[in-house]
Structure formats: structure tokens, C-alpha cells
Scaffold this motif. Structure first.
Motif, PDB file in Angstrom:
ATOM      1  N   LYS A  33       9.763   6.442  35.856  1.00  0.00           N
ATOM      2  CA  LYS A  33       8.535   6.081  35.303  1.00  0.00           C
ATOM      3  C   LYS A  33       8.267   4.767  35.801  1.00  0.00           C
ATOM      4  O   LYS A  33       7.271   4.360  35.343  1.00  0.00           O
ATOM      5  CB  LYS A  33       8.661   6.359  33.605  1.00  0.00           C
ATOM      6  CG  LYS A  33       8.815   7.570  33.227  1.00  0.00           C
ATOM      7  CD  LYS A  33       8.034   8.610  33.532  1.00  0.00           C
ATOM      8  CE  LYS A  33       8.341  10.004  32.908  1.00  0.00           C
ATOM      9  NZ  LYS A  33       9.534  10.635  33.327  1.00  0.00           N
ATOM     10  N   THR A  34       9.332   4.186  36.341  1.00  0.00           N
ATOM     11  CA  THR A  34       9.020   2.600  36.663  1.00  0.00           C
ATOM     12  C   THR A  34       8.558   2.432  38.042  1.00  0.00           C
ATOM     13  O   THR A  34       8.219   1.552  38.479  1.00  0.00           O
ATOM     14  CB  THR A  34      10.218   1.881  36.639  1.00  0.00           C
ATOM     15  OG1 THR A  34      10.980   2.149  37.774  1.00  0.00           O
ATOM     16  CG2 THR A  34      11.040   1.790  35.321  1.00  0.00           C
ATOM     17  N   GLY A  35       8.494   3.651  38.762  1.00  0.00           N
ATOM     18  CA  GLY A  35       7.857   3.768  40.264  1.00  0.00           C
ATOM     19  C   GLY A  35       9.000   3.648  41.239  1.00  0.00           C
ATOM     20  O   GLY A  35       8.964   3.700  42.233  1.00  0.00           O
ATOM     21  N   GLY A  36      10.283   3.675  40.640  1.00  0.00           N
ATOM     22  CA  GLY A  36      11.554   3.465  41.528  1.00  0.00           C
ATOM     23  C   GLY A  36      11.916   4.779  42.010  1.00  0.00           C
ATOM     24  O   GLY A  36      10.980   5.709  42.009  1.00  0.00           O
ATOM     25  N   ASN A  37      13.093   4.851  42.278  1.00  0.00           N
ATOM     26  CA  ASN A  37      13.664   5.749  42.749  1.00  0.00           C
ATOM     27  C   ASN A  37      14.758   6.714  42.129  1.00  0.00           C
ATOM     28  O   ASN A  37      15.531   7.466  42.644  1.00  0.00           O
ATOM     29  CB  ASN A  37      14.104   5.765  44.296  1.00  0.00           C
ATOM     30  CG  ASN A  37      14.425   7.175  44.964  1.00  0.00           C
ATOM     31  OD1 ASN A  37      13.591   8.130  45.074  1.00  0.00           O
ATOM     32  ND2 ASN A  37      15.403   7.179  46.116  1.00  0.00           N
ATOM     33  N   LYS A  38      14.937   6.213  40.709  1.00  0.00           N
ATOM     34  CA  LYS A  38      16.085   6.744  39.919  1.00  0.00           C
ATOM     35  C   LYS A  38      15.318   7.975  39.176  1.00  0.00           C
ATOM     36  O   LYS A  38      14.993   8.041  37.918  1.00  0.00           O
ATOM     37  CB  LYS A  38      16.480   5.917  38.949  1.00  0.00           C
ATOM     38  CG  LYS A  38      17.533   6.097  38.183  1.00  0.00           C
ATOM     39  CD  LYS A  38      17.626   5.298  36.725  1.00  0.00           C
ATOM     40  CE  LYS A  38      19.023   5.635  36.015  1.00  0.00           C
ATOM     41  NZ  LYS A  38      19.267   4.615  34.918  1.00  0.00           N
ATOM     42  N   ASP A  39      14.993   9.250  40.043  1.00  0.00           N
ATOM     43  CA  ASP A  39      14.353  10.307  39.701  1.00  0.00           C
ATOM     44  C   ASP A  39      15.111  11.108  38.954  1.00  0.00           C
ATOM     45  O   ASP A  39      15.141  12.335  38.950  1.00  0.00           O
ATOM     46  CB  ASP A  39      13.847  10.894  40.865  1.00  0.00           C
ATOM     47  CG  ASP A  39      12.739  10.212  41.548  1.00  0.00           C
ATOM     48  OD1 ASP A  39      11.933   9.320  40.552  1.00  0.00           O
ATOM     49  OD2 ASP A  39      12.463  10.243  42.666  1.00  0.00           O
ATOM     50  N   TYR A  40      15.925  10.741  37.841  1.00  0.00           N
ATOM     51  CA  TYR A  40      17.124  11.806  37.104  1.00  0.00           C
ATOM     52  C   TYR A  40      17.146  11.295  35.665  1.00  0.00           C
ATOM     53  O   TYR A  40      17.024  10.040  35.627  1.00  0.00           O
ATOM     54  CB  TYR A  40      18.174  11.998  38.045  1.00  0.00           C
ATOM     55  CG  TYR A  40      19.001  10.791  38.170  1.00  0.00           C
ATOM     56  CD1 TYR A  40      19.796  10.001  37.158  1.00  0.00           C
ATOM     57  CD2 TYR A  40      18.560  10.009  39.524  1.00  0.00           C
ATOM     58  CE1 TYR A  40      20.277   9.012  37.684  1.00  0.00           C
ATOM     59  CE2 TYR A  40      19.397   8.849  39.644  1.00  0.00           C
ATOM     60  CZ  TYR A  40      20.236   8.403  38.847  1.00  0.00           C
ATOM     61  OH  TYR A  40      20.876   7.088  39.158  1.00  0.00           O
ATOM     62  N   PHE A  41      17.456  12.004  34.844  1.00  0.00           N
ATOM     63  CA  PHE A  41      17.791  11.709  33.750  1.00  0.00           C
ATOM     64  C   PHE A  41      19.408  11.721  33.419  1.00  0.00           C
ATOM     65  O   PHE A  41      20.162  12.433  34.386  1.00  0.00           O
ATOM     66  CB  PHE A  41      17.564  12.672  32.290  1.00  0.00           C
ATOM     67  CG  PHE A  41      16.243  12.654  32.160  1.00  0.00           C
ATOM     68  CD1 PHE A  41      14.909  12.164  32.899  1.00  0.00           C
ATOM     69  CD2 PHE A  41      15.544  13.588  30.974  1.00  0.00           C
ATOM     70  CE1 PHE A  41      13.925  12.069  32.387  1.00  0.00           C
ATOM     71  CE2 PHE A  41      14.381  13.340  30.744  1.00  0.00           C
ATOM     72  CZ  PHE A  41      13.372  12.737  30.946  1.00  0.00           C
ATOM     73  N   VAL A  42      20.006  10.831  32.786  1.00  0.00           N
ATOM     74  CA  VAL A  42      21.600  10.737  32.747  1.00  0.00           C
ATOM     75  C   VAL A  42      21.964  11.427  31.483  1.00  0.00           C
ATOM     76  O   VAL A  42      21.408  11.071  30.323  1.00  0.00           O
ATOM     77  CB  VAL A  42      22.144   9.438  32.912  1.00  0.00           C
ATOM     78  CG1 VAL A  42      23.563   9.262  32.529  1.00  0.00           C
ATOM     79  CG2 VAL A  42      21.597   8.552  34.058  1.00  0.00           C
ATOM     80  N   PHE A  43      23.106  12.295  31.467  1.00  0.00           N
ATOM     81  CA  PHE A  43      23.511  12.792  30.425  1.00  0.00           C
ATOM     82  C   PHE A  43      25.091  12.497  30.325  1.00  0.00           C
ATOM     83  O   PHE A  43      25.766  12.746  31.330  1.00  0.00           O
ATOM     84  CB  PHE A  43      23.610  14.382  30.412  1.00  0.00           C
ATOM     85  CG  PHE A  43      22.019  15.034  30.209  1.00  0.00           C
ATOM     86  CD1 PHE A  43      22.060  15.548  28.893  1.00  0.00           C
ATOM     87  CD2 PHE A  43      21.060  15.061  31.288  1.00  0.00           C
ATOM     88  CE1 PHE A  43      20.597  16.218  28.767  1.00  0.00           C
ATOM     89  CE2 PHE A  43      19.905  15.601  30.814  1.00  0.00           C
ATOM     90  CZ  PHE A  43      19.662  16.128  29.654  1.00  0.00           C
ATOM     91  N   LYS A  44      25.454  11.898  29.154  1.00  0.00           N
ATOM     92  CA  LYS A  44      27.052  11.590  29.133  1.00  0.00           C
ATOM     93  C   LYS A  44      27.723  12.668  28.385  1.00  0.00           C
ATOM     94  O   LYS A  44      26.874  13.749  27.811  1.00  0.00           O
ATOM     95  CB  LYS A  44      27.130  10.485  28.057  1.00  0.00           C
ATOM     96  CG  LYS A  44      26.341   9.180  28.471  1.00  0.00           C
ATOM     97  CD  LYS A  44      26.460   8.069  27.518  1.00  0.00           C
ATOM     98  CE  LYS A  44      25.731   6.869  28.001  1.00  0.00           C
ATOM     99  NZ  LYS A  44      25.804   5.612  26.888  1.00  0.00           N
ATOM    100  N   PRO A  45      28.924  12.921  28.627  1.00  0.00           N
ATOM    101  CA  PRO A  45      29.741  13.973  28.114  1.00  0.00           C
ATOM    102  C   PRO A  45      29.414  14.202  26.493  1.00  0.00           C
ATOM    103  O   PRO A  45      29.324  13.391  25.728  1.00  0.00           O
ATOM    104  CB  PRO A  45      30.974  13.614  28.317  1.00  0.00           C
ATOM    105  CG  PRO A  45      30.987  12.555  29.615  1.00  0.00           C
ATOM    106  CD  PRO A  45      29.750  11.793  29.348  1.00  0.00           C
ATOM    107  N   GLY A  46      29.028  15.372  26.273  1.00  0.00           N
ATOM    108  CA  GLY A  46      28.662  15.538  24.922  1.00  0.00           C
ATOM    109  C   GLY A  46      27.099  15.484  24.376  1.00  0.00           C
ATOM    110  O   GLY A  46      26.723  15.737  23.342  1.00  0.00           O
ATOM    111  N   GLU A  47      26.504  15.070  25.341  1.00  0.00           N
ATOM    112  CA  GLU A  47      24.851  14.501  25.096  1.00  0.00           C
ATOM    113  C   GLU A  47      24.019  15.481  25.120  1.00  0.00           C
ATOM    114  O   GLU A  47      24.059  16.609  26.013  1.00  0.00           O
ATOM    115  CB  GLU A  47      24.606  13.391  26.007  1.00  0.00           C
ATOM    116  CG  GLU A  47      23.209  12.706  25.527  1.00  0.00           C
ATOM    117  CD  GLU A  47      22.878  11.407  26.365  1.00  0.00           C
ATOM    118  OE1 GLU A  47      21.859  10.676  25.930  1.00  0.00           O
ATOM    119  OE2 GLU A  47      23.514  11.430  27.320  1.00  0.00           O
ATOM    120  N   LYS A  48      22.937  15.664  24.166  1.00  0.00           N
ATOM    121  CA  LYS A  48      21.952  16.659  24.272  1.00  0.00           C
ATOM    122  C   LYS A  48      20.507  16.007  24.125  1.00  0.00           C
ATOM    123  O   LYS A  48      20.275  15.114  23.551  1.00  0.00           O
ATOM    124  CB  LYS A  48      22.044  17.377  22.652  1.00  0.00           C
ATOM    125  CG  LYS A  48      21.140  18.869  22.754  1.00  0.00           C
ATOM    126  CD  LYS A  48      21.316  19.293  21.307  1.00  0.00           C
ATOM    127  CE  LYS A  48      22.593  19.963  21.060  1.00  0.00           C
ATOM    128  NZ  LYS A  48      22.700  20.505  19.684  1.00  0.00           N
TER     129      LYS A  48
END
Length: 365
Positions: free
Chosen positions: A27-42
Motif C-alpha cells: 500500500k506504500t507503493g513499494g515492493n513488499k507485496d505480501y502479508f506476513v503471518f507469524k506461527p499461529g497467526e490468523k
């Protein structure tokens, strides 16, 4: 308002829908085009309001470090909810939902589902998923390490109510089937006895309501240890509609026949509506994956449906079964059990030991 399908004959027709998309873009216009999920996260990755229909889903994922993690596609769960319901209409490990079990991916293509390069890790779904006022998609990661998760959710919004009361459903299950003791001749084990009830069959789907079943993928790990003929798939498919008794209206002649193949196949094939993605090893050993999608021939039911298949003739075999069933039906749907804990979703080892103690552990899994 006309709700158009996807036939080539309809492509020239004027459409009134609004084309939309949710994605993991930065959403910032950068290239981090993914969501991060930590272990156990929903996390809820898409929450759509209005009348509409999801038309395509693309997803891929990897450990945040770009290393590999074994069985990752059994450790991540996808759930979907329609019209503010509390009980999910879709619940499955993400790999199984997109058409292949055993916690692995592999390039294949069918009409509603596909796994695309690299090595099948690009997951695609084309099942239409209508909703009246809300659609919500949730991802839960039980991976060992943080993962990065990429997605597109493509959908249409309409200015009038959706033209059907049926909603898309998909549920996964797993069971090590209980057969008979393998202490008789191979001929009797493979072919003897008569199944005149279907009561001990493996159940792919059981639900109440009105709708139509549109297919499944089935994954089997052959757990029988023998040098004799070891074909796992001699069992018949039996589909019981609206509470009918045995023999059901839809009674088949063998597992490979239900999956539109023949003669105890091992050759791998992908067609629009049926296929074998994994054919197994020598003497049908190891792991197998097959699919059958009733796109041209949906199986309708008015009150209930129970989709079953024998695990070996007369349910003689004890093998590791898992499946994902896909169907459309009225709400509310029959509540399905919570998904198994991650430790009970993981596949058994590819090469199993042959001593009796370890064999017993497999059968008591």
C-alpha cells in the motif's frame, strides 16, 4: 439485470457488474507485496461488502527467509464465510483446497483448480463464489516459521441481489480407514465379501440442505505392506441422495471408474474435469492424488447428500485417506467438525518401516 457466465459465447454481451480486486500489494507503493503471518497467526485477508461473486483466487506463499518448509501446504488453513455467517462454508488446508493433498504441490491444471509453476506453488481457483451482502476470507498459519503470503481475490459487485440462494462450500477431512486383518489369501482380501449397506465406506461429504455436489479431490497413502498385488482402489463409489438406502441411485463400479480412468492406473494425467496428479510407486505403493469435478454433470439433492467410496473391495483396506469435497447449497449448512490440529494433518513419512510395531502405529494413527 443479467448475470452472465463464462462461456465463450457470452463474452460479447454487455455486463452490468463492477470488477473489483483485493490483493496483498504494498500500500506504500513499494515492493513488499505480501502479508506476513507469524506461527499461529490468523488474519482476514479479504472482507467484501455488497452483492457479488468471487470469480478467481490466486495465492502463493513461502517462508519469510525464502527457505523451504516441509508440508507447508498442510500447515496453512483457508476459511471462507458468506453473508456474515459464523460457521465457515470453506475450511481446508490450503494445498488440499487448491486440489492436491499430502502437503505438497505439483504442476497440474483442471477447469476449476490449478497449480502452476514454479513447481505448482502458484495456486489458482475459478469456482464462482456468490454472496448476498458479505464475503470474508481468512488465512491461518501453523507453519514453523513466519511466512510471506501473496494473493489476488478477484470479484464482481452487482447493484441488484445475487440470483441464487446457493453458496459455495468446501471441506477437508482425513481418516486412516479401518479394514480387516491381512491374514487371508490375497485373492480373498482383494475381492471377497459383499457390501450391501455402504455403512463402513469412507465418507467424502455428508450434508443437509438443497444444492448440488460438484466434485472432490482424493488423496491416499497406501499403508499395506506386501509383495503381492497391492491395488488400493477396488472400492465402489456410492452417493446417497435425500436419505435413500442401499443401493443408492448413483452406485459405481470402482474407484478408478469414478475418477474417469481405468485398469488400475498409475499414469499421471490432468484434464479439465478429472485427473491423476500422483500415480503412486511400484505395486501402487506410496502416495496417490486424483480429482473428479462435476462441472458438466453436477449431482443435485433436495434434502441431503452423502458421498462415499469403499476403501478397497468391501472396505477391506486400511489406508490413509484425505479428501476435499466441493458443493453448492442453501444456508444454513450442516456444521462441519473443526479442522484437525496441525500435528494430525501432516502426512506420514514417504517410506514407512516394515516392523510390526511401527505398522501398528500407522494403523492406530
Amino acid at each position: 439485470m443479467t448475470f452472465l457466465g463464462t462461456s465463450l459465447r457470452d463474452l460479447y454481451r454487455e455486463r452490468d457488474s463492477k470488477r473489483k480486486r483485493d490483493s496483498s500489494y504494498d500500500k506504500t507503493g513499494g515492493n513488499k507485496d505480501y502479508f506476513v503471518f507469524k506461527p499461529g497467526e490468523k488474519q482476514t485477508i479479504s472482507n467484501i461488502s455488497g452483492s457479488g461473486c468471487i470469480t478467481h483466487i490466486w495465492m502463493t506463499m513461502a517462508p519469510l527467509t525464502d527457505n523451504s518448509e516441509e508440508y507447508l501446504h498442510r500447515k496453512v488453513v483457508i476459511r471462507m464465510y458468506w453473508d456474515d455467517e459464523e460457521n465457515p462454508s470453506v475450511q481446508a488446508p490450503i494445498g488440499d483446497f487448491f486440489g492436491m493433498g499430502h502437503g505438497i504441490t505439483k504442476n497440474y491444471s483442471s477447469a476449476p483448480l490449478a497449480m502452476s509453476p514454479e513447481d505448482g506453488r502458484a495456486l489458482n481457483c475459478y469456482f464462482p463464489m456468490p454472496f448476498s451482502n458479505n464475503a470474508r476470507i481468512e488465512i491461518e498459519s501453523e507453519a514453523d516459521e513466519p511466512i510471506k503470503f501473496y494473493f489476488y481475490i478477484d470479484y464482481e459487485l452487482y447493484d441488484q441481489p445475487i440470483d441464487s440462494s446457493l453458496r459455495f462450500h468446501a471441506f477437508w477431512k482425513r481418516e486412516v480407514t479401518k479394514g480387516i486383518e491381512d491374514n487371508i489369501s490375497n485373492t480373498l482380501f482383494s475381492f471377497d465379501g459383499k457390501n450391501t449397506s455402504g455403512e463402513e465406506n469412507y465418507t467424502i461429504l455428508e450434508t443437509n440442505g438443497k444444492g448440488h455436489y460438484v466434485g472432490c479431490n482424493l488423496n491416499i497413502h497406501n499403508l499395506r505392506f506386501t509383495q503381492e498385488w497391492n491395488w488400493y482402489g477396488e472400492g465402489d463409489d456410492m452417493i446417497f441422495i435425500d436419505g435413500e438406502k442401499w443401493p443408492p441411485t448413483l452406485h459405481g463400479t470402482g474407484m478408478e471408474d469414478y475418477f474417469n480412468t481405468a485398469w488400475c492406473p498409475q499414469q499421471e494425467v490432468s484434464t479439465p474435469y478429472h485427473g491423476i496428479i500422483l500415480g503412486g510407486g511400484p505395486n501402487w505403493s506410496g502416495k496417490i492424488s486424483a480429482y473428479r469435478y462435476h462441472i458438466q454433470d453436477p449431482i443435485t439433492f433436495d434434502k441431503s447428500i452423502k458421498v462415499t467410496i469403499e476403501h478397497g473391495h468391501n472396505n477391506h483396506r486400511s489406508d490413509d485417506y484425505s479428501s476435499t469435497a466441493y458443493w453448492y447449497q442453501t444456508e444454513p449448512h450442516t456444521a462441519q467438525p473443526d479442522i484437525l490440529p496441525v500435528r494430525d494433518r501432516l502426512p506420514l513419512p514417504d517410506v514407512l518401516p516394515f516392523n510390526e510395531e511401527d505398522k501398528k502405529k500407522c494403523f492406530d494413527y
